[in-house]
Design a protein around this motif. Structure first.
Motif, short mmCIF file in Angstrom:
data_model
loop_
_atom_site.label_atom_id
_atom_site.label_comp_id
_atom_site.label_asym_id
_atom_site.label_seq_id
_atom_site.Cartn_x
_atom_site.Cartn_y
_atom_site.Cartn_z
N CYS A 86 0.83 -1.21 0.00
CA CYS A 86 0.00 0.00 0.00
C CYS A 86 0.86 1.26 0.00
CB CYS A 86 -0.90 0.02 1.23
SG CYS A 86 -1.90 -1.44 1.49
N GLY A 87 0.23 2.38 -0.37
CA GLY A 87 0.91 3.67 -0.32
C GLY A 87 1.81 3.92 -1.52
N GLY A 88 2.71 4.89 -1.37
CA GLY A 88 3.60 5.26 -2.46
C GLY A 88 4.66 4.20 -2.71
N GLY A 119 -3.25 -2.57 -3.20
CA GLY A 119 -3.44 -2.14 -1.82
C GLY A 119 -4.67 -2.74 -1.17
N TYR A 120 -5.17 -2.04 -0.17
CA TYR A 120 -6.34 -2.53 0.56
C TYR A 120 -7.59 -2.61 -0.32
CZ TYR A 120 -3.83 -2.29 5.02
OH TYR A 120 -2.94 -2.50 6.06
N LEU A 150 2.43 -6.15 -7.33
CA LEU A 150 1.03 -6.26 -6.89
C LEU A 150 0.25 -4.97 -7.13
CD1 LEU A 150 1.49 -8.17 -3.50
CD2 LEU A 150 0.86 -9.10 -5.74
N GLY A 151 0.96 -3.90 -7.44
CA GLY A 151 0.27 -2.62 -7.53
C GLY A 151 0.00 -2.08 -6.14
N SER A 152 -0.38 -0.82 -6.07
CA SER A 152 -0.60 -0.17 -4.78
C SER A 152 -1.72 0.85 -4.90
CB SER A 152 0.70 0.50 -4.32
OG SER A 152 0.57 1.01 -3.01
N ALA A 176 1.36 -6.99 5.49
CA ALA A 176 1.05 -5.66 4.96
C ALA A 176 2.33 -4.85 4.85
CB ALA A 176 0.04 -4.95 5.86
N ILE A 177 2.70 -4.49 3.63
CA ILE A 177 3.92 -3.74 3.37
C ILE A 177 3.52 -2.29 3.10
CG2 ILE A 177 5.98 -3.56 1.93
CD1 ILE A 177 5.46 -6.52 1.11
#
Length: 439
Positions: A86-88, A119-120, A150-152, A176-177
């Protein structure tokens, strides 16, 4: 001690299964052994902290040592694990993904690992992103590339919905990264899991290119970031030096903390000014930035300025605070602002040539360097060991140069920032020659 930090890690239950790892239980030179739950590491290693604990007859705050346990909570061959990013973007995300998959498969014989896309969002079936099956064959080469396979995305989803998705896919682990917002989301997922009485381990691997996660020594991707930024600063210096009264402004990432800007400037000591979010500075006045820049140009006829993206936000007139989907304050562009103010100021003084460089997205999407690559793999392995032993709502990181497990709540309570009275910042001042105060 009133400021004593608690580092107790929550567990899903008593580990009852024998680990498939063939390790020794007896310590010895160069022997990789199982870690005992009683094997703790003291957080404050200073003599002052030790003496204070003795004086107060208190146990020091201790950290759980990371590593494989002799008994594990899950039957490894029946485990389904999920990974989300997730995130940048940040150098090393793919390395962490690869490390988790490899450790689950080769250390513990886990047969199914699913990648949560974007992400989530990927844990919300209504969004419609299909899971990605992750195998050693699929991830074996991804460390060579930046970004995340995985994309974010930024922003949260319904915690209840995300837990429902984990349950419906029979996931026993969620890795969760991500940064501050991601970790807070992981903690909320862990809370909901505990409330439902489910056996799902939630593990955080801190990801922030800014190195602003509290307590831990450093976050992955940070070394790569200032490693890549360093030659850019050299080129910026060449541009500034190539013109009479030439000025190069380089904006680097650093929303709330200026570690990248400061570290890159130390690694490539051609920088004359480092402006970071921790430093309040004025533009005008006898000791203001523009007057100091003028003196620099009069003496050397060129200057290199490195500014972190979150620096100087007090100089903007703002009526409202705008945040992004992750809840981060959206800052005004300090780089372009400085360029304009410098141009205006020197229009009545003497001619200057200004070059503005913003390599932020190039840096954050790069592949990890060798040092970060090793670090990412180690973080992944230790995260897997902790999850298999049934620990939950924890992050893995290095503290005092040792891999440990920390409660997520401990590292998200505040941001790590540069101490302007530290030896680190003093080294920056010595390298650049800029004054301690710019006011």
């Amino acid at each position: 001690m009133s400021d004593k930090i608690e580092f107790q890690i929550e567990n899903l239950g008593v580990p009852k299964f024998k680990s498939p790892l063939q390790l020794s239980t007896v310590r010895g030179d160069n022997i990789f052994t199982f870690i005992s739950e009683t094997d703790k590491l003291v957080f404050d290693t200073s003599l002052e902290g030790y003496s204070q604990c003795l004086a107060n007859n208190e146990e020091p705050s201790c950290l759980e040592k990371a590593g494989p346990r002799q008994n594990i909570f899950f039957q490894s061959e029946k485990v389904t694990a999920a990974i989300v990013t997730c995130g940048g973007l940040c150098p090393g995300i793919n390395n962490v993904i690869r490390g988790i998959v490899m450790a689950l498969h080769y250390f513990y014989g886990v047969k199914r690992v699913i990648g949560v896309p974007y992400g989530y969002e990927g844990l919300n079936p209504e969004v419609g992103h299909p899971f990605v099956e992750l195998t050693p064959e699929k991830v074996k080469d991804i460390h060579q590339f930046g970004g995340t396979i995985l994309g974010s995305s930024r922003g949260g989803q319904s915690v209840s919905t995300m837990v429902d998705t984990l349950v419906s896919n029979n996931a026993q682990m969620l890795f969760a990264i991500g940064g501050d917002g991601t970790l807070k989301g992981a903690n909320a997922i862990g809370d909901e899991i505990m409330k439902r009485g489910l056996d799902i381990s939630v593990v955080g691997i801190p990801k922030t290119i800014d190195n602003d996660v509290d307590i831990i020594d450093k976050s992955f991707g940070f070394e790569t970031a200032f490693d890549i930024a360093s030659p850019i600063l050299k080129d910026a210096h060449n541009e500034a030096h190539g013109a009479y009264n030439g000025i190069s402004i380089v904006k680097l990432m650093g929303r709330d903390s200026g570690f990248i800007a400061a570290s890159a400037s130390l690694a490539m000591p051609v920088v004359n000014f480092v402006l970071v979010p921790e430093l309040d500075f004025n533009l005008y006045g006898k000791n203001g930035f523009l007057e100091i820049l003028k003196k620099r140009l009069e003496a050397k006829h060129h200057a290199v300025i490195v500014v972190a993206e979150g620096a100087g936000q007090h100089l903007f007139e703002k009526d409202d605070v705008v945040t992004d989907a992750s809840g981060n304050v959206q800052h005004d562009d300090i780089g372009l602002f400085l360029k304009q103010k410098i141009k205006e100021y020197f229009s009545d003084v003497f001619p200057v040539t200004i070059k503005y460089i913003d390599p932020s997205y190039i840096i954050r999407s790069a592949a990890a360097n060798s040092s970060d690559s090793v670090f990412c793999s180690s973080l992944a392995y230790q995260a897997v060991h902790g999850a298999m032993s049934g620990k939950t709502k924890f992050v893995v990181g290095k503290v005092n140069d040792r891999f440990v497990y920390l409660p997520i709540s401990a590292v998200v309570s505040k941001r790590k920032k540069i101490d302007l009275e530290s030896g680190f910042w003093f080294a920056v001042l010595q390298s650049t020659g800029q004054p301690f105060s710019i006011k």
